[in-house]
Scaffold this active site. Sequence first.
Site, PDB file in Angstrom:
ATOM      1  N   GLY A  12       0.787  -1.239   0.000  1.00 14.48           N
ATOM      2  CA  GLY A  12       0.000   0.000   0.000  1.00 14.48           C
ATOM      3  C   GLY A  12       0.813   1.280   0.000  1.00 14.48           C
ATOM      4  N   SER A  13       2.060   1.208  -0.489  1.00 17.85           N
ATOM      5  CA  SER A  13       2.856   2.447  -0.480  1.00 17.85           C
ATOM      6  C   SER A  13       2.336   3.451  -1.508  1.00 17.85           C
ATOM      7  CB  SER A  13       4.345   2.153  -0.698  1.00 17.85           C
ATOM      8  OG  SER A  13       4.598   1.725  -2.003  1.00 17.85           O
ATOM      9  N   ASN A  14       1.804   2.955  -2.625  1.00 17.99           N
ATOM     10  CA  ASN A  14       1.194   3.887  -3.589  1.00 17.99           C
ATOM     11  C   ASN A  14      -0.075   4.510  -3.024  1.00 17.99           C
ATOM     12  OD1 ASN A  14       2.526   4.166  -6.356  1.00 17.99           O
ATOM     13  ND2 ASN A  14       2.728   1.972  -5.936  1.00 17.99           N
ATOM     14  N   LYS A  94      -5.963  -8.635  -8.305  1.00 20.18           N
ATOM     15  CA  LYS A  94      -7.076  -9.367  -8.935  1.00 20.18           C
ATOM     16  C   LYS A  94      -7.489  -8.638 -10.201  1.00 20.18           C
ATOM     17  CE  LYS A  94      -8.715 -12.466  -5.795  1.00 20.18           C
ATOM     18  NZ  LYS A  94      -9.012 -13.823  -6.159  1.00 20.18           N
ATOM     19  N   ILE A  96     -10.068  -6.825 -12.326  1.00 22.11           N
ATOM     20  CA  ILE A  96     -11.250  -6.072 -11.943  1.00 22.11           C
ATOM     21  C   ILE A  96     -12.399  -6.440 -12.896  1.00 22.11           C
ATOM     22  CG2 ILE A  96     -10.400  -4.029 -13.178  1.00 22.11           C
ATOM     23  CD1 ILE A  96     -11.779  -3.146 -10.080  1.00 22.11           C
ATOM     24  N   ASN A 110      -4.878   2.641 -13.030  1.00 24.10           N
ATOM     25  CA  ASN A 110      -3.969   1.624 -12.494  1.00 24.10           C
ATOM     26  C   ASN A 110      -2.545   2.129 -12.649  1.00 24.10           C
ATOM     27  OD1 ASN A 110      -3.088  -0.952 -11.509  1.00 24.10           O
ATOM     28  ND2 ASN A 110      -2.569  -1.519 -13.614  1.00 24.10           N
ATOM     29  N   HIS A 112       1.367   0.747 -13.245  1.00 20.95           N
ATOM     30  CA  HIS A 112       2.135  -0.425 -13.664  1.00 20.95           C
ATOM     31  C   HIS A 112       3.627  -0.069 -13.598  1.00 20.95           C
ATOM     32  CE1 HIS A 112       2.720  -4.256 -15.669  1.00 20.95           C
ATOM     33  NE2 HIS A 112       3.666  -3.665 -16.381  1.00 20.95           N
ATOM     34  N   GLU A 182       6.868   6.018  -9.000  1.00 16.92           N
ATOM     35  CA  GLU A 182       5.441   5.655  -8.894  1.00 16.92           C
ATOM     36  C   GLU A 182       4.745   6.597  -7.909  1.00 16.92           C
ATOM     37  OE1 GLU A 182       4.185   1.562  -8.393  1.00 16.92           O
ATOM     38  OE2 GLU A 182       6.123   0.864  -9.100  1.00 16.92           O
TER      39      GLU A 182
HETATM   40  C1  GRF Z   1       3.727  -1.305  -7.424  1.00 14.70           C
HETATM   41  O1  GRF Z   1       4.991  -1.568  -7.952  1.00 14.70           O
HETATM   42  C2  GRF Z   1       2.715  -1.137  -8.515  1.00 14.70           C
HETATM   43  O2  GRF Z   1       3.242  -0.611  -9.682  1.00 14.70           O
HETATM   44  C3  GRF Z   1       2.275  -2.534  -8.772  1.00 14.70           C
HETATM   45  O3  GRF Z   1       2.286  -3.165  -7.518  1.00 14.70           O
HETATM   46  C4  GRF Z   1       3.186  -2.487  -6.639  1.00 14.70           C
HETATM   47  C5  GRF Z   1       2.388  -2.087  -5.446  1.00 14.70           C
HETATM   48  O4  GRF Z   1       3.177  -1.557  -4.413  1.00 14.70           O
HETATM   49  N1  GRF Z   1       1.029  -2.552  -9.486  1.00 14.70           N
HETATM   50  P1  GRF Z   1       2.478  -0.873  -3.161  1.00 14.70           P
HETATM   51  O5  GRF Z   1       1.501  -1.900  -2.585  1.00 14.70           O
HETATM   52  O6  GRF Z   1       1.764   0.361  -3.625  1.00 14.70           O
HETATM   53  O7  GRF Z   1       3.575  -0.568  -2.206  1.00 14.70           O
END
Ligand code: GRF
Length: 198
Positions: A12-14, A94, A96, A110, A112, A182
């Site tokens: 969940g860092s994003n 998953k 969607i 999303n 990537h 990201e």
């Molecule tokens: C990220 O590298 C994102 O690009 C991919 O999964 C990873 C998720 O990292 N889809 P986080 O859970 O947001 O830390």
Amino acid sequence: MMRIAVLVSGEGSNMQSIIDSTKNGNLKGIAQVVLVISNNSNAYALRRAENENIKFVCIEERKNFGNEKSFNGAILEELEKAKTNIVCLAGYMKMIGHVIIEAYHNRILNIHPALLPKFGGKGMYGHYVHEAVVKAKETESGATVHFVEKEYDNGEIIIQQKIEVFKNDSPEDVAKKVLVIEHQIYPEAIKKIIENKM
Ligand code: GRF
């Protein structure tokens, strides 16, 4: 205020970068994260949501719902209940469901960890992406935020940013560099679609 729901499966860092941006960054005053949905009850992302006082729900296995339609229906119901405007997939592992893509067309994003259309598609997720980049001796990689369409990693690109890959970089080195950007581009991409710059 745009109401964002984030779908997560892991760290969940994003998701955190989006929340932080709504508090102190370029999403401040224009968006708020109102809901976090996970398919994994052990996801650290849920702890983060709890710490942030954001509503979270766990919608785990299709088998608990009998079929694909009711599983996706349960997600859609939560999104609608929270009056969601924008759905962000952030490490959601998953597929969607089509019913959600139709209801939120051009409002599901999303991220990537590569420069799509390169290193995208089925099986290209997590460390597999960075391993493939290193194996192909790429000199650059990066991250892409895109709209979600029914086909994998195939929607219109909103923002893409590059990082350099050096000869001796391991997949972990690449992953670390990509993750840094990201966290920058996801909030930027959300801002771009809120301001209708797409
Ligand atoms: C990220 O590298 C994102 O690009 C991919 O999964 C990873 C998720 O990292 N889809 P986080 O859970 O947001 O830390």
